[in-house]
Design a protein around this motif. Structure first.
Motif, PDB file in Angstrom:
ATOM      1  N   VAL A 138       0.848  -1.191   0.000  1.00 46.42           N
ATOM      2  CA  VAL A 138       0.000   0.000   0.000  1.00 46.42           C
ATOM      3  C   VAL A 138       0.890   1.250   0.000  1.00 46.42           C
ATOM      4  N   ALA A 139       1.945   1.198   0.828  1.00 50.12           N
ATOM      5  CA  ALA A 139       2.866   2.334   0.908  1.00 50.12           C
ATOM      6  C   ALA A 139       3.597   2.519  -0.426  1.00 50.12           C
ATOM      7  N   LYS A 140       4.039   1.365  -0.952  1.00 48.46           N
ATOM      8  CA  LYS A 140       4.812   1.408  -2.202  1.00 48.46           C
ATOM      9  C   LYS A 140       3.981   2.012  -3.333  1.00 48.46           C
ATOM     10  N   GLU A 141       2.703   1.607  -3.405  1.00 46.29           N
ATOM     11  CA  GLU A 141       1.828   2.121  -4.465  1.00 46.29           C
ATOM     12  C   GLU A 141       1.726   3.636  -4.417  1.00 46.29           C
ATOM     13  N   LYS A 142       1.780   4.164  -3.164  1.00 46.50           N
ATOM     14  CA  LYS A 142       1.643   5.615  -3.016  1.00 46.50           C
ATOM     15  C   LYS A 142       3.005   6.307  -2.984  1.00 46.50           C
ATOM     16  N   ASN A 143       4.025   5.487  -3.208  1.00 46.34           N
ATOM     17  CA  ASN A 143       5.389   6.026  -3.194  1.00 46.34           C
ATOM     18  C   ASN A 143       5.728   6.662  -1.842  1.00 46.34           C
ATOM     19  N   ILE A 144       5.299   5.956  -0.821  1.00 47.58           N
ATOM     20  CA  ILE A 144       5.577   6.463   0.524  1.00 47.58           C
ATOM     21  C   ILE A 144       6.576   5.541   1.208  1.00 47.58           C
ATOM     22  N   THR A 145       7.575   6.139   1.846  1.00 49.58           N
ATOM     23  CA  THR A 145       8.590   5.333   2.528  1.00 49.58           C
ATOM     24  C   THR A 145       8.036   4.912   3.893  1.00 49.58           C
ATOM     25  N   LEU A 146       7.872   3.597   4.085  1.00 47.98           N
ATOM     26  CA  LEU A 146       7.432   3.100   5.397  1.00 47.98           C
ATOM     27  C   LEU A 146       8.665   2.591   6.126  1.00 47.98           C
ATOM     28  N   GLU A 147       9.068   3.331   7.159  1.00 47.51           N
ATOM     29  CA  GLU A 147      10.276   2.933   7.880  1.00 47.51           C
ATOM     30  C   GLU A 147       9.905   2.476   9.284  1.00 47.51           C
ATOM     31  N   ILE A 148      10.264   1.216   9.520  1.00 51.46           N
ATOM     32  CA  ILE A 148      10.013   0.702  10.878  1.00 51.46           C
ATOM     33  C   ILE A 148      11.376   0.565  11.543  1.00 51.46           C
ATOM     34  N   SER A 149      11.654   1.440  12.513  1.00 50.02           N
ATOM     35  CA  SER A 149      13.022   1.444  13.065  1.00 50.02           C
ATOM     36  C   SER A 149      13.251   0.262  13.990  1.00 50.02           C
ATOM     37  N   LYS A 150      14.504  -0.131  14.030  1.00 45.96           N
ATOM     38  CA  LYS A 150      14.878  -1.280  14.864  1.00 45.96           C
ATOM     39  C   LYS A 150      14.750  -0.887  16.338  1.00 45.96           C
ATOM     40  N   THR A 151      14.440  -1.891  17.132  1.00 44.96           N
ATOM     41  CA  THR A 151      14.307  -1.612  18.564  1.00 44.96           C
ATOM     42  C   THR A 151      14.993  -2.693  19.382  1.00 44.96           C
ATOM     43  N   ALA A 152      15.389  -2.321  20.591  1.00 44.57           N
ATOM     44  CA  ALA A 152      16.024  -3.304  21.479  1.00 44.57           C
ATOM     45  C   ALA A 152      14.974  -4.177  22.142  1.00 44.57           C
ATOM     46  N   GLU A 153      13.725  -3.696  22.102  1.00 50.47           N
ATOM     47  CA  GLU A 153      12.636  -4.455  22.742  1.00 50.47           C
ATOM     48  C   GLU A 153      12.313  -5.667  21.884  1.00 50.47           C
ATOM     49  N   SER A 154      12.227  -6.836  22.525  1.00 48.69           N
ATOM     50  CA  SER A 154      11.974  -8.021  21.712  1.00 48.69           C
ATOM     51  C   SER A 154      10.544  -8.511  21.868  1.00 48.69           C
ATOM     52  N   SER A 155       9.964  -8.269  23.054  1.00 49.51           N
ATOM     53  CA  SER A 155       8.675  -8.915  23.294  1.00 49.51           C
ATOM     54  C   SER A 155       7.804  -8.051  24.200  1.00 49.51           C
ATOM     55  N   ILE A 156       6.498  -8.222  24.048  1.00 46.57           N
ATOM     56  CA  ILE A 156       5.559  -7.478  24.887  1.00 46.57           C
ATOM     57  C   ILE A 156       4.411  -8.413  25.241  1.00 46.57           C
ATOM     58  N   ASP A 157       3.894  -8.297  26.472  1.00 45.77           N
ATOM     59  CA  ASP A 157       2.790  -9.170  26.891  1.00 45.77           C
ATOM     60  C   ASP A 157       1.455  -8.507  26.573  1.00 45.77           C
ATOM     61  N   THR A 158       0.795  -8.999  25.542  1.00 46.23           N
ATOM     62  CA  THR A 158      -0.514  -8.414  25.201  1.00 46.23           C
ATOM     63  C   THR A 158      -1.260  -9.358  24.257  1.00 46.23           C
ATOM     64  N   ASP A 159      -2.354  -8.874  23.690  1.00 43.03           N
ATOM     65  CA  ASP A 159      -3.119  -9.655  22.721  1.00 43.03           C
ATOM     66  C   ASP A 159      -2.572  -9.327  21.334  1.00 43.03           C
ATOM     67  N   SER A 160      -1.911 -10.298  20.717  1.00 45.13           N
ATOM     68  CA  SER A 160      -1.160 -10.002  19.498  1.00 45.13           C
ATOM     69  C   SER A 160      -2.068  -9.496  18.377  1.00 45.13           C
ATOM     70  N   LEU A 161      -3.243 -10.103  18.239  1.00 46.16           N
ATOM     71  CA  LEU A 161      -4.116  -9.724  17.133  1.00 46.16           C
ATOM     72  C   LEU A 161      -4.639  -8.302  17.313  1.00 46.16           C
ATOM     73  N   LEU A 162      -5.045  -7.986  18.556  1.00 46.77           N
ATOM     74  CA  LEU A 162      -5.592  -6.648  18.803  1.00 46.77           C
ATOM     75  C   LEU A 162      -4.514  -5.581  18.630  1.00 46.77           C
ATOM     76  N   LEU A 163      -3.305  -5.873  19.130  1.00 42.47           N
ATOM     77  CA  LEU A 163      -2.215  -4.905  18.973  1.00 42.47           C
ATOM     78  C   LEU A 163      -1.922  -4.691  17.482  1.00 42.47           C
ATOM     79  N   ARG A 164      -1.944  -5.803  16.744  1.00 38.00           N
ATOM     80  CA  ARG A 164      -1.675  -5.696  15.306  1.00 38.00           C
ATOM     81  C   ARG A 164      -2.748  -4.845  14.633  1.00 38.00           C
TER      82      ARG A 164
END
Lengths: 578, 130
Positions: free
Chosen positions: A445-471
């Motif tokens: 979707v981003a590519k089609e609009k020529n938009i740069t989607l940058e997801i920066s790296k993080t030191a955090e590896s895991s979080i306790d939550t509901d994966s589907l809802l967070l997504r």
């Protein structure tokens, strides 16, 4: 007749009467003895001449013997009087004698103590003026005249409680017994007075206690009645148990729901008397029963469970939502209260809703996907070249179809979310995997609009939550960022640790949210004025869904924005469930 | 020439898929219900199956299960094309052995065609979860 008898009797009671009587008796005896000697001695002994009765001798003898006899009798009476005196003095009660004129003629020591007047002060005084309160004098005066003459009166021969007066004017409660006493032909009276101040106090205290007790009883009875009424009117089933899980009470609703009568269950162990089955229809072993923790005495709770069904007396089962709460008295676990309600309808409704959602999704999406794919097929010019106008219109139709598709997607999302009664799951979610999936969904979707989607790296590896809802939340925020950015823009997603929280931020350089519309942005179907003109496809549901889901997983969703300067959304939630 | 079996009961979707796949140079067979699938499989073993889930006579889940249990066809890649989009449905299909899952209305046909190409060229990776 009676009066002359009394007069005689009274006369005899006087000292003179006694002396006269004694003298008469002595004289009589002498005469008899003389007569005896005169008649019988000569008969027995013929030689003895008869002794003539000498009146003078008899008188002399009488005068000589009578005082001695009188003295003996007096001594006797005196001893009795002394004894009587000792008795009256040792008495705890006041003993008072009132003469025929209403004056005190006897006043014992107890009377001194009780009334405060010494014998000297009391004797000879008008008794009632001394010891009767003002208000009772009238009645006394009224009755006393009759008593003086007949020895009769309304207060005689009974014990009654009266008010009496001490020296100094203090009134006190007393018990009074009065008897008539005839002395020398006139009527006197003996009163025995007992000071009952202390007893009255005790009685009052007792009465007070009794009243208090009655009140407490009444209060408790009312309270119990209220509680009973409350339990009876409770729309939900209720069972209370001992610490060991033995049933103490079950209310009417529970009886009706389970088909058991209270009497049949009291004393039995809840988990044995009322089996439960799981959603899959299997009997839940006692050790896995949710209520066990509390009923076994561990003070945890309230515990809730809406995944099981109780087995009724007739073997049928009823799906229930159960809340088990420990009863803690004085810091100690003393049992449990189990409240439950029939959720048959909810379960059915939930199933219907699920089926309907599934079907609605399918039925609505199928024609939309058909239109979409057929337009694409035409656009690929498999069936011949399109004119410029044809191409342009097909693009328009495609966009319309996309808008419809999005609307259906979001509305079904809202329906699903709003009807979802299940709590959010808590599980370790890999942040890297999460962003992998998101990139896969939104990268194109981003590519089609020529938009740069940058997801920066993080030191955090895991979080306790509901994966589907967070997504879902992050996808909504990121797709919004893409949609409301100009072509060639950039979207930056960052993950940072802030204390115990993890904060996801989604930053775009898009159209921003006008300041005066920022408050409404999370409302259902609300679209900012600039967003409506910028992107006609939006449904106004995305941020509503995101905010609702954020609340559900315990996250805080905020943003910073300025019109034409871009927006940054922040999603803050605890890193660890512990 | 690769052979693709389309299992789909909606005519307009069959047309869209068929047109695009043929234009890519593949041969195409179509089954319009869950039982016709096995007739088509017997006629010619396909290199890939595009499978819808809500089908007449036998639903896609059962068809998939049967294919995965058959020694002859169990290795054929199966890509689910369905408008059932609940997570539980996607999970169930993947557990039964589907290689991929597309919610039709959410994806351009171009993506489906590309996915088909990947599988036919042997590059298709099996999804293990969403």
């Amino acid at each position: 007749m009676k009066t002359s008898y009394h007069k005689l009797k009274n006369f005899i009671n006087t000292p003179f009467g006694v002396i006269l009587l004694v003298a008469a008796v002595v004289f009589g005896v002498e005469v008899l003895v003389m007569e005896f000697l005169f008649v019988f001695v000569p008969v027995i002994q013929a030689s003895v001449p008869p002794i003539a009765f000498n009146f003078l001798d008899a008188v002399i003898l009488t005068l000589a013997v009578s005082p001695a006899l009188y003295f003996l009798i007096y001594q006797r009476i005196h001893a009795d009087a002394e004894k009587l005196r000792k008795i009256t003095e040792s008495a705890q009660d006041a003993i008072i004698v009132m003469d025929n004129h209403g004056r005190v003629s006897f006043w014992n020591e107890a009377a001194e103590t009780i009334f405060g007047y010494t014998k000297t002060e009391a004797i000879g005084k008008e008794l009632h003026k001394l010891i009767a309160p003002e208000k009772s004098l009238n009645a006394f005066n009224h009755n006393f005249k009759g008593f003086q003459e007949t020895g009769e009166g309304p207060i005689l021969e009974s014990v009654r409680e009266v008010m009496a007066l001490r020296k100094g004017g203090e009134e006190f409660p007393a018990e009074l017994a009065v008897s008539a006493l005839p002395i020398n032909g006139t009527w006197h009276s003996v009163g025995i007075v007992r000071d009952i101040t202390a007893r009255k106090k005790r009685e009052n205290l007792l009465r007070e206690r009794e009243r208090e007790l009655t009140e407490v009883n009444e209060y408790l009875r009312n309270k119990e009645a209220k509680e009973q009424a409350l339990l009876a009117s409770l729309g939900e089933g209720m069972i209370s148990t001992e610490i060991g899980g033995e049933i103490i009470t079950i209310n009417r609703v529970a009886e009706e729901m389970l088909g058991w009568k209270e009497a049949e269950l009291v004393g039995k162990k809840l988990i044995e008397a009322i089996p439960a089955i799981s959603e899959t229809g299997n009997i839940i072993p006692p050790e896995n029963r949710v209520c066990l923790n509390v009923t076994a005495g561990a003070c945890v709770g309230p515990l809730t469970d809406d995944t099981s069904a109780f087995v009724k007396k007739n073997g049928e089962s009823v799906p229930v939502a159960i809340t088990t709460t420990p009863v803690i008295i004085g810091g100690k676990c003393s049992g449990a209260v189990i409240i439950f309600r029939d959720i048959t309808n909810e379960k059915e409704l939930e199933k219907t809703r699920r089926d309907l959602l599934s079907l609605a999704s399918h039925q609505l999406r199928t024609p939309l996907s058909g239109t979409k794919w057929l337009i694409e097929t035409l656009q690929r010019e498999i069936h011949g070249t399109l004119t410029e106008k044809q191409g342009e219109y097909l693009t328009q139709i495609y966009k319309i179809n996309e808008r419809m598709t999005n609307l259906v997607h979001d509305m079904l999302g809202v329906l699903r979310m709003e009807g979802d009664i299940n709590p959010a799951k808590i599980e370790p979610v890999s942040i890297q995997t999460l962003f992998g999936v998101i990139t896969e969904t939104l990268g194109n979707v981003a590519k089609e609009k020529n938009i740069t989607l940058e997801i920066s790296k993080t030191a955090e590896s895991s979080i306790d939550t509901d994966s589907l809802l967070l997504r879902n939340i992050l996808e909504c925020l990121i797709s919004n960022a893409i949609n409301y950015s100009n072509e060639g823009g950039a979207v930056l997603v960052e993950t940072k640790r802030d204390g115990a929280d993890i904060v996801f931020s989604v930053k775009d350089s898009g159209i921003g949210i006008p300041a005066d519309e920022q408050r409404q942005i999370f409302q259902r179907f609300y679209r900012a004025t600039n967003a409506k003109t910028f992107d006609t496809k939006g449904t106004g549901l995305g941020l509503y869904i995101a905010a609702t889901l954020a609340k559900k997983i315990g996250a805080k969703l905020t943003f910073e924005s300025a019109e034409d300067a871009g927006t940054t959304f922040f999603l803050r939630l605890p890193a660890s469930a512990k | 020439m690769n052979h693709v079996l389309i299992v789909e009961d909606e005519d307009f979707l069959v047309r869209a898929l068929k047109d695009n796949l043929v234009s890519e140079g593949h041969s195409v067979a179509v089954a319009m219900d869950g039982e016709a699938v096995f007739d088509e499989l017997k006629k010619k073993k396909p290199n890939l199956i595009l499978l819808d889930l809500l089908l007449p006579k036998k639903n896609g889940f059962d068809v998939l299960k049967e294919i995965r249990q058959s020694p002859e066809w169990q290795l054929i890649p199966v890509v689910i094309l369905s408008n059932l989009g609940e997570d539980s449905e996607i999970k169930k299909a993947l557990e039964l052995g589907a290689n991929d899952y597309f919610v039709k209305s959410q994806h351009p046909i171009q993506e489906v065609i590309e996915k088909v190409r990947e599988y036919l060229e042997g590059k298709g990776s099996t999804k293990v979860g969403l």
